[in-house]
Design an enzyme around this catalytic site. Structure first.
Site, PDB file in Angstrom:
ATOM      1  N   LYS A 177      -4.289 -13.388   6.625  1.00  0.00           N
ATOM      2  CA  LYS A 177      -2.858 -13.517   6.342  1.00  0.00           C
ATOM      3  C   LYS A 177      -2.181 -12.175   6.570  1.00  0.00           C
ATOM      4  O   LYS A 177      -2.300 -11.260   5.766  1.00  0.00           O
ATOM      5  CB  LYS A 177      -2.601 -13.960   4.892  1.00  0.00           C
ATOM      6  CG  LYS A 177      -1.108 -14.100   4.575  1.00  0.00           C
ATOM      7  CD  LYS A 177      -0.839 -13.896   3.104  1.00  0.00           C
ATOM      8  CE  LYS A 177       0.454 -13.220   2.743  1.00  0.00           C
ATOM      9  NZ  LYS A 177       1.306 -12.622   3.693  1.00  0.00           N
ATOM     10  N   GLY A 230      -2.490  -3.555  -0.318  1.00  0.00           N
ATOM     11  CA  GLY A 230      -1.084  -3.675  -0.703  1.00  0.00           C
ATOM     12  C   GLY A 230      -0.830  -3.026  -2.046  1.00  0.00           C
ATOM     13  O   GLY A 230      -1.520  -2.084  -2.450  1.00  0.00           O
ATOM     14  N   SER A 231       0.144  -3.545  -2.747  1.00  0.00           N
ATOM     15  CA  SER A 231       0.594  -2.931  -3.994  1.00  0.00           C
ATOM     16  C   SER A 231      -0.376  -3.216  -5.137  1.00  0.00           C
ATOM     17  O   SER A 231      -1.125  -4.198  -5.119  1.00  0.00           O
ATOM     18  CB  SER A 231       1.976  -3.464  -4.370  1.00  0.00           C
ATOM     19  OG  SER A 231       1.894  -4.823  -4.781  1.00  0.00           O
ATOM     20  N   GLY A 235      -2.265  -6.679  -6.021  1.00  0.00           N
ATOM     21  CA  GLY A 235      -3.713  -6.532  -6.025  1.00  0.00           C
ATOM     22  C   GLY A 235      -4.342  -6.974  -7.324  1.00  0.00           C
ATOM     23  O   GLY A 235      -5.410  -7.605  -7.346  1.00  0.00           O
ATOM     24  N   GLU A 252      -7.575  -2.271  -1.605  1.00  0.00           N
ATOM     25  CA  GLU A 252      -7.070  -0.959  -1.184  1.00  0.00           C
ATOM     26  C   GLU A 252      -5.620  -0.916  -1.617  1.00  0.00           C
ATOM     27  O   GLU A 252      -4.770  -1.583  -1.038  1.00  0.00           O
ATOM     28  CB  GLU A 252      -7.223  -0.794   0.332  1.00  0.00           C
ATOM     29  CG  GLU A 252      -7.302   0.653   0.773  1.00  0.00           C
ATOM     30  CD  GLU A 252      -5.952   1.304   0.945  1.00  0.00           C
ATOM     31  OE1 GLU A 252      -5.503   1.970  -0.032  1.00  0.00           O
ATOM     32  OE2 GLU A 252      -5.351   1.158   2.004  1.00  0.00           O
ATOM     33  N   CYS A 286      -0.090   4.680   2.180  1.00  0.00           N
ATOM     34  CA  CYS A 286      -0.689   4.786   0.851  1.00  0.00           C
ATOM     35  C   CYS A 286      -1.282   6.162   0.610  1.00  0.00           C
ATOM     36  O   CYS A 286      -1.404   6.600  -0.533  1.00  0.00           O
ATOM     37  CB  CYS A 286      -1.729   3.695   0.649  1.00  0.00           C
ATOM     38  SG  CYS A 286      -2.982   3.635   1.945  1.00  0.00           S
ATOM     39  N   GLU A 385       4.124   6.046  -7.326  1.00  0.00           N
ATOM     40  CA  GLU A 385       4.154   5.921  -5.867  1.00  0.00           C
ATOM     41  C   GLU A 385       5.532   5.447  -5.419  1.00  0.00           C
ATOM     42  O   GLU A 385       6.023   4.417  -5.897  1.00  0.00           O
ATOM     43  CB  GLU A 385       3.086   4.939  -5.390  1.00  0.00           C
ATOM     44  CG  GLU A 385       3.005   4.837  -3.876  1.00  0.00           C
ATOM     45  CD  GLU A 385       1.887   3.941  -3.402  1.00  0.00           C
ATOM     46  OE1 GLU A 385       1.237   4.293  -2.397  1.00  0.00           O
ATOM     47  OE2 GLU A 385       1.654   2.890  -4.029  1.00  0.00           O
TER      48      GLU A 385
END
Length: 482
Positions: A177, A230-231, A235, A252, A286, A385
């Protein structure tokens, strides 16, 4: 205008069962260039079923033949190189030179895991030494099974390569996806799969958003493992869904990486590496080294060098020659970064460069390259972040203080150390709590080395042999020696 209303399932393009569509934007022109299906649970069911049917033959195919398909995937990307670079820039907003780096990294990743697939074949069934006389133990590494791969919008084709290539090399079948924000480049993978004759069901691509595809994919009982980039918020939801059925998961996630500039560093050279670590891809990475820890002895000349370089950055059309920084990838991300800039205003941070120091392009989701000096350690901008072109500086007095503050974070993805003494920089790097440490260098990411972090930066590693291992289960066959 292109409409992505079909899913790639079992080597066929089939109409999505989703009942609504999402806009795909050009972030520079702020115009819709396509629309993509939001997807549906029925799409996930069909793709997972196809992947499960394909799994026995694919895992039995052997590493050498799987390697050949991976090489052909790399060839297909190479044939489309120029078109995909422009498409990535158009959909994502990054400048052409950065999009070129991305595509070349993706190609190199498929090549690397082709070699790893061949090596894996040679390791199967190797006998290990035991202390028990007359007993033989042989080690095998079997594919995890059917894997769901969910990738972000900031590095199209790159993060998918980091997942698809090792998964296929291991003998897994895949349901991918891509991000609904930047889905256009990834469609080429399905086209190439058909061109090279990849067996049906081995690679399936589902367009859609989190509700339509991501959540049902994470919950599906036919998925043996989920790999998500992703975030942290999403996650953690993926991890919860996987935990409910004890499925494997690799994550990740975020970062708040430090860059340490010691008193023996050359300010001009250090400024080059600092700039590359935060303003590449408009800060949407990231690993962005967004926390600058600079020794007070070189703080003044370093800030002066940074301000001059920030002023020289050309913001504009990412497809135009001479543009250094394009827009952020979406209006949503631009607005998220601007909310942090509003917080900085409320906190009274010392701003050295922001939108007041330049004129932004009249169109596009732009955020000015921003630099704050002497940011308090309690500031939200220091701790959280931001995922944009925002650098926060803080002066330190000693090596010990630099190390302590660098490690004072919930995240631990990456870090950079800059020193006039390479041995010293490496020694400091060994003290840092992060998965990747660059020493007197820009951010080099190599297929042969691992990628992943400590703490809230995620679980597991991608790239290198560790990336392959994350799609393998270890099996030992033990019995009397033959």
């Amino acid at each position: 205008m292109q409409r992505l209303d079909q899913q790639f399932i079992d080597n066929q393009w089939v109409r999505s069962r989703g009942n609504h569509y999402l806009p795909v934007m050009n972030p520079y022109h702020e115009e819709m260039i396509a629309e993509v299906t939001a997807g549906a649970t029925e799409d996930v069911q069909a793709a997972v079923s196809a992947a499960r049917r394909a799994l026995p033959a694919w895992r039995s195919l052997g590493g050498a033949r799987r390697a050949s398909y991976l090489d052909h995937l790399a060839d297909g990307l190479t044939r489309r190189r120029e078109a995909l670079i422009r498409l990535s820039s158009t959909n994502n907003g990054k400048v052409l030179s950065e999009a070129a780096i991305d595509l070349d990294d993706a190609i190199a990743c498929y090549r690397y895991y082709a070699d790893q697939a061949r090596r894996l074949e040679a390791r199967q069934g190797v006998a290990i030494t035991t202390e028990m006389t007359g007993i033989e133990a042989r080690c095998y590494q079997d594919p995890v099974g059917v894997v769901g791969l969910i990738t972000p919008w900031n590095f199209p084709l790159v993060t998918s390569a980091w997942k698809v290539a090792p998964a296929l090399a291991a003998g897994c079948t895949v349901v991918l996806k891509p991000s609904e924000v930047t889905p256009l480049p990834e469609q080429a993978l399905a086209e190439i799969a058909l061109e090279i004759g990849l067996p049906a069901g081995v690679f399936n691509l589902l367009n859609g958003d989190g509700d339509g595809i991501g959540a049902p994919l994470s919950r599906h009982p036919g998925i043996d493992k989920i790999s998500f980039t992703g975030s942290n918020r999403v996650g953690e939801a993926v991890m919860t869904a996987a935990a409910e059925r004890t499925a494997g998961v690799s994550l990740e996630l975020g970062g708040k990486s430090p860059i340490l500039v010691m008193e023996d560093a050359d300010p001009d050279q250090a400024a080059e590496w600092v700039m590359a670590g935060i303003y590449f891809n408009a800060g949407q990475l990231c690993s962005a080294t967004s926390r600058l820890l600079v020794h007070e002895a070189v703080a003044a000349p370093l800030y002066a060098a940074l301000e001059a370089r920030i002023d020289a950055l050309v913001l504009g059309d990412p497809l135009a020659a001479g543009t250094d920084m394009g827009p952020l990838a979406s209006a949503r991300q631009r607005d998220a970064v601007n909310r942090y800039l509003a917080v900085a205003e409320q906190e009274g941070l010392d701003v050295a460069r922001d939108a007041r120091h330049r004129q932004l392009p009249q169109r596009g989701y732009f955020v000015a390259p921003t630099l704050y000096r002497d940011v308090p350690l309690t500031s939200r901008l220091w701790k959280e972040e931001i995922f944009g072109p925002v650098l926060c500086g803080h002066s330190i007095e000693s090596e010990q203080e630099a190390i302590a503050l660098a490690n004072d974070s919930d995240f631990g993805l990456a870090a950079t150390v800059i020193s006039g003494d390479g041995a010293r920089a490496r020694r400091i790097g060994r003290e840092l709590r992060a998965g990747t440490i660059w020493v007197n260098s820009e951010q080099l990411v190599l297929p042969e080395t691992s990628w992943g972090g400590f703490g809230r930066s995620g679980i597991g590693r991608e790239l290198g042999p560790w990336g392959l291992a994350s799609y393998l289960e270890v099996k030992h066959v033990i019995g009397p020696a033959a």
